[in-house]
Design a protein around this motif. Structure first.
Motif, short mmCIF file in Angstrom:
data_model
loop_
_atom_site.label_atom_id
_atom_site.label_comp_id
_atom_site.label_asym_id
_atom_site.label_seq_id
_atom_site.Cartn_x
_atom_site.Cartn_y
_atom_site.Cartn_z
N ASP B 78 0.86 -1.17 0.00
CA ASP B 78 0.00 0.00 0.00
C ASP B 78 0.91 1.24 0.00
N THR B 82 1.65 3.72 4.37
CA THR B 82 2.53 2.54 4.44
C THR B 82 3.92 2.89 3.91
N SER B 197 -2.22 0.47 -4.43
CA SER B 197 -2.74 1.59 -3.65
C SER B 197 -4.12 2.02 -4.12
N ASP B 248 -9.12 -0.45 -3.94
CA ASP B 248 -9.14 -0.32 -2.49
C ASP B 248 -9.99 -1.44 -1.90
N LYS B 252 -8.35 -4.49 -3.99
CA LYS B 252 -6.90 -4.73 -4.03
C LYS B 252 -6.52 -6.14 -4.52
N GLY B 269 0.56 -3.10 4.54
CA GLY B 269 -0.50 -2.10 4.54
C GLY B 269 -0.55 -1.38 5.87
N ASN B 270 -1.62 -0.61 6.08
CA ASN B 270 -1.76 0.12 7.34
C ASN B 270 -3.20 0.43 7.71
N ASP B 274 -6.56 -2.32 3.42
CA ASP B 274 -5.56 -3.30 3.01
C ASP B 274 -5.90 -4.72 3.46
N LEU B 292 1.50 -4.90 8.90
CA LEU B 292 0.69 -3.68 8.99
C LEU B 292 1.44 -2.63 9.80
#
Lengths: 340, 340
Positions: B78, B82, B197, B248, B252, B269-270, B274, B292
């Motif tokens: 991401d 991220t 992303s 998204d 993804k 990801g974060n 994600d 993450l």
């Protein structure tokens, strides 16, 4: 020291035999070096081969004004009719017909329902009459409704058993040896080679790496929509019966931008469906190679009528001749057509 | 021979000085070697760093049962939150607002028309009230109606002048140093690194290679539809005011399959956006790394509320803790946040 002694012993024991063997090995080595020195050995000498080699030498020569840095060396290849044969119909058509036949036992109603009836009875006239709507129904029935993993397995299984009607060989044997050499030659010179085909992307990915050395992430093609779902707690991607993208004609430069995001410096095709890809490639700055394969060899492969509705090669050939793009005369330029 | 004589002369002339210099150089060299031996030098020692290194060592060790061949080493990242910061709003938001302001002189009616009025008056409350429909209108006005080449230039020009409101630095300076090291470490171990992303793919491609070492063809993102056209005899790709793909959440894994065609073995990801990418990565066979980034550092960066509507990190954090995925505690795990 021990080695030196061994050599002497060997030399003494069978001196003449040893010398003859050595000379033989040297000659074989020289021959091998000569052969491997030509990366395009299945191409006859001539203008076409020269144009290809000149382009690659110029863009890779750091002291040439035409030098192109490696990350910009993107080459895109149409698949059907450019990398493998496409007669009597594009091979994904055979896959589709075989799928209808394989699924028919679960659909007894197809015996009486067009366009399925036409396929089950090998009635190509009735099939053609079903038109685009009929074709779409068949494609969606055979290419959607399963997960991406299931579809990959269906394609792989089909390839292990299906045979081409004329050559009685697996379809993946009907790739063009000169183009395999060209792909390897380009990659050996720092190019990233991409397929940009009107065919289904997931129909090509399962075998593109093994057959062409092109990994799945470098295959651009037509696609159906996908949907992420949880099935028994496991994530799957379902193939939906809905077109996502048609990678043909004006769709090819769109696909190139969507999936690659850089303009190619070399593009290879064989029909009007490749025209816009070649125009897009040609419109960039710096050295360019636009190449079209002209099917002129009825004996070893096929000679096409440029006006044929299936593989029209009319506007693209006109533009190629007018703008000086490279046109491969298959009969004249290719020493060998297939690897077999 | 000459060299040997020179060395002797040098040695005789300033023997002690020479010896001290040599010792100094050796010590510096050893220090440099020690520093460069840690490819993740901005990561503090601990469980997180260990988990990353253990994973990479296992999948690259040919004698390990967890060995993964290089072509399967796909890692997806991401971008917002991220690889670079995303506060107070994702940076493409600042780009969008600046574009509205730049275009405003050509649109005097915007002074009285929402949602444009809100942006011109920096009225974030009125902007929020315009909802998703308003946001879409702004995005389409600022991101469509030009060629791909024109849009690329707009993004590049903006990046050379725009500054982040808190750090007063170009947005591309707000990348995470530990993640830059991680990207290089993965690539150094045969991984292909991809951005996956929710941001606009053509907003990231103009700078991803320079900033992250990720080439345009390895950037997957959201996009508008493109149309091939001839303009004054030259082919262009027009950006249409119509969404093509939203990369998204459940989009993804769909984007990964569409653009890469292989399942990653590592995903980063974060936020909840994600989650499905990490689920999809985790569901493959063989060794996996799911990571993450948890924003816990209000001082050097930001500490997020996991329930915040903008960057929700709720379900993904729950699942990470339950399934033993790697969670980066930014405050604890990162020695340094930004390169500056």
């Amino acid at each position: 020291m021990i080695m030196k002694k061994n050599w002497r012993t060997l030399s003494r024991r069978g001196n003449r035999c040893f010398q003859i063997c050595m000379i033989f090995l040297i000659v074989v080595g020289m021959l091998a070096a000569t052969v491997s020195a030509d990366p395009l050995s299945s191409w006859n000498e001539g203008q076409t081969k020269q144009a290809i080699i000149k382009f690659v030498q110029e863009v890779t020569n750091k002291s040439s004004p035409k030098y192109v840095s490696p990350e910009q060396r993107i080459a895109t290849f149409d698949n059907d009719g450019t990398l493998w044969a496409e007669q009597p119909i594009p091979f994904q058509g055979f896959f589709t017909f075989d799928r209808v036949k394989a699924l028919a036992p679960q659909h007894p109603e197809w015996k009486e329902r067009q366009p399925f009836k036409a396929i089950l009875e090998n009635d190509m006239k009735a099939l053609a009459a079903a038109g685009e709507k009929g074709a779409m129904e068949i494609i969606m029935t055979t290419h959607a409704g399963m997960t991406t993993g299931e579809f990959e397995k269906i394609v792989k299984d089909w390839l292990t058993t299906a045979k081409h009607p004329r050559f009685k060989k697996p379809f993946t044997d009907l790739v063009y040896q000169p183009m395999l050499e060209l792909l390897a030659y380009f990659r050996g010179n720092g190019f990233k080679t991409y397929i940009v085909s009107g065919g289904g992307v997931e129909f090509m990915r399962p075998w593109s790496e093994k057959v062409y050395g092109i990994p799945p992430e470098q295959v651009v093609g037509s696609s159906v929509k996908l949907k992420f779902e949880m099935r028994d707690g496991k994530p799957v991607l379902m193939r939906l019966p809905e077109i996502d993208f048609i990678d043909d004609g004006p769709g090819k430069p769109v696909g190139i931008q969507k999936f690659i995001g850089r303009r190619p410096i070399a593009a290879f095709g064989n029909s009007d469906g490749d025209l816009q890809m070649l125009q897009w490639t040609a419109a960039g700055e710096g050295p360019r190679l636009m190449l079209l394969v002209h099917h002129t060899d009825a004996e070893r492969e096929w000679a096409y009528d440029p006006q044929s509705s299936m593989q029209r090669f009319d506007k693209a050939l006109d533009e190629a001749l007018r703008r000086g793009w490279t046109v491969v005369d298959m009969k004249k330029d290719w020493k060998r057509v297939f690897p077999f």
